[in-house]
Design an enzyme around this catalytic site. Structure first.
Site, short mmCIF file in Angstrom:
data_model
loop_
_atom_site.label_atom_id
_atom_site.label_comp_id
_atom_site.label_asym_id
_atom_site.label_seq_id
_atom_site.Cartn_x
_atom_site.Cartn_y
_atom_site.Cartn_z
N CYS A 240 0.85 -1.19 0.00
CA CYS A 240 0.00 0.00 0.00
C CYS A 240 0.89 1.25 0.00
CB CYS A 240 -0.90 0.00 1.23
SG CYS A 240 0.01 0.09 2.80
N HIS B 167 5.53 -5.38 8.80
CA HIS B 167 5.45 -6.78 9.21
C HIS B 167 5.63 -7.71 8.01
CE1 HIS B 167 3.20 -5.67 13.15
NE2 HIS B 167 4.51 -5.59 13.27
N GLU C 98 1.12 0.02 16.25
CA GLU C 98 0.30 1.15 15.80
C GLU C 98 -0.71 1.57 16.86
OE1 GLU C 98 -3.18 2.22 12.63
OE2 GLU C 98 -1.67 0.78 11.94
N CYS D 293 -8.72 3.27 6.73
CA CYS D 293 -7.66 3.32 5.71
C CYS D 293 -8.18 2.81 4.36
CB CYS D 293 -6.49 2.46 6.19
SG CYS D 293 -5.23 2.14 4.94
N SER E 229 1.56 -9.87 10.82
CA SER E 229 0.89 -8.77 10.12
C SER E 229 -0.60 -8.77 10.45
CB SER E 229 1.08 -8.92 8.61
OG SER E 229 0.22 -8.06 7.90
N ASN F 147 -3.02 -6.75 9.25
CA ASN F 147 -3.93 -6.65 8.10
C ASN F 147 -4.01 -7.98 7.35
OD1 ASN F 147 -2.47 -6.40 5.21
ND2 ASN F 147 -1.13 -5.48 6.74
#
Length: 408
Positions: free
Chosen positions: A53, A83, A178, A285, A314, A316
């Site tokens: 991204c 990640h 985060e 996002c 990770s 996501n």
């Protein structure tokens, strides 16, 4: 959108051609159907959106440029850049050192740092406390800060609604880098509490409605609320923001749940809902939305199994796995090397945090139909390697290069 200078080893001419062709045909991103790569006995369906991204490419460009522009200097990463094991390994091989692990445990004592050192802030951002420590040493963080702009957008939105007297509810994994960073920035401006999921939101709701003794809040949410948080005062007016890599649908569900609760408990209407609840839908996002929506489109295709590629830590990527698991057998791998053969595969169970060994994972009947997607920190080159590995198991009607010609 800006183009980034990312090392070619992470790129894939095949994946780039496919993405370019799909983008050209669907400039407004309304088509979330997958791309079929038909090899005859093997049919691979690629998600409409997957892979690096904006924030990840930005972070990688800054990190590798920093290394190239500062020969001889000590360069540290606050923690993993993103990640993804390949990217982090490449940075380590270039001489970069990690200051902390992903949970914030020190790997290098800050006392060993000097003003001459460079410290790169990862894409997840960091806490105000850590920024302060580095600045006190004389290390400037602005120039080498790779914090994702969409993470910063969440921070800015939190600050805006904090200025209007709202308490911030952060939807995120409490131990994630985060979430820790977002909590820190939010807590500097407003009372803040972290909820991990809808179960936590339901628990929080019982303190808003006074169904549970208020003192229990400090036990149930220990370590997840800001200093000086007063339940009787700070749950009267709230807004929800999120760790940008959570399931967008989960964040929206939590937000909708708390909004409806406030409407019912405080007898609000559409005209005065903002007296108690802030609309923060704009903190979701774009890449998280696109990748997750693309997986939903992918899952509309009948298939034998799904393969999700990405780092095992990770967030996501794990949510993409979560979506796929609801529909069909899903194998979460971080590289093509985990595909041992046509009969054996190593894959990660993110629920139990274990890598599993499965045999006879591919059906015997042809054509075999495989759905493939990857996380936002996974290089396209890794996805190409996975495709080629599967292709090598079959006497295909056409090669990868022949398939590529359809997209050129």
């Amino acid at each position: 959108m800006k183009k980034f200078n990312v090392p070619g080893v992470y790129r894939s001419s095949i994946i780039s051609a496919i993405k370019s062709k799909r983008k050209e045909a669907d400039k407004l991103k309304k088509d979330f159907s997958p791309t079929l790569l038909d090899f005859g006995p093997l049919q691979i369906f690629l998600a409409r959106h997957f892979g690096f991204c904006y924030g990840v490419e930005n972070a990688i460009e800054i990190a590798f440029r920093t290394i190239d522009e500062n020969p001889g200097k000590r360069i540290f990463l606050l923690s993993e850049m993103i990640h993804n094991p390949q990217v982090n390994a490449d940075l380590l091989n270039r001489g970069v050192h990690f200051l902390q692990d992903t949970k914030g445990k020190p790997l290098v004592d800050f006392d060993e740092l000097s003003a001459d050192d460079i410290v790169i802030i990862p894409a997840f951002g960091t806490t105000l406390s850590i920024e302060g420590k580095l600045n006190k040493i004389g290390i400037t963080t602005e120039k080498y800060n790779t914090t994702c702009p969409f993470v910063e957008k969440v921070w800015n939105r939190s600050e805006q609604i904090a200025g209007k007297g709202y308490t911030i509810v952060v939807h995120g994994k409490p131990s994630h880098e985060e979430t820790r960073a977002t909590f820190s920035h939010s807590a500097a401006n407003a009372p803040t509490v972290v909820v991990n999921d809808m179960d936590d939101a339901v628990k929080l709701a019982k303190y808003i409605t006074r169904e549970k003794p208020l003192a229990d809040f400090y036990v149930e949410f220990e370590g997840r609320y800001s200093e000086g948080f007063l339940v009787e005062r700070d749950l009267q007016k709230v807004g929800v923001v999120n760790q940008t890599t959570m399931l967008a649908s989960d964040t929206q569900a939590i937000s909708d749940f708390l909004k409806e609760l406030m409407v019912q408990y405080f007898n609000l209407t559409d005209a005065n809902i903002d007296e108690r609840f802030a609309d923060t839908r704009d903190t979701l996002c774009y890449a998280t939305n696109d990748n997750q929506t693309a997986v939903m489109g992918l899952l509309e295709t009948p298939a034998d199994l799904a393969v999700v590629v990405g780092g095992y830590n990770s967030s996501n990527t794990s949510h993409l796995v979560e979506l796929c698991e609801e529909k069909l057998p899903t194998f979460y791998i971080d590289s093509a090397d985990k595909i041992l053969s046509k009969k054996e595969i190593l894959h990660y169970n993110f629920h139990s945090k274990q890598e599993l060994h499965t045999v006879e994972y591919l059906p015997s009947d042809e054509p075999v139909r495989i759905l493939i997607t990857s996380g936002a920190s996974c290089p396209d080159a890794v996805v190409e390697a996975v495709i080629r590995k599967f292709v090598s198991f079959y006497e295909v009607d056409r090669t990868v290069e022949e398939i590529l010609s359809y997209f050129e």
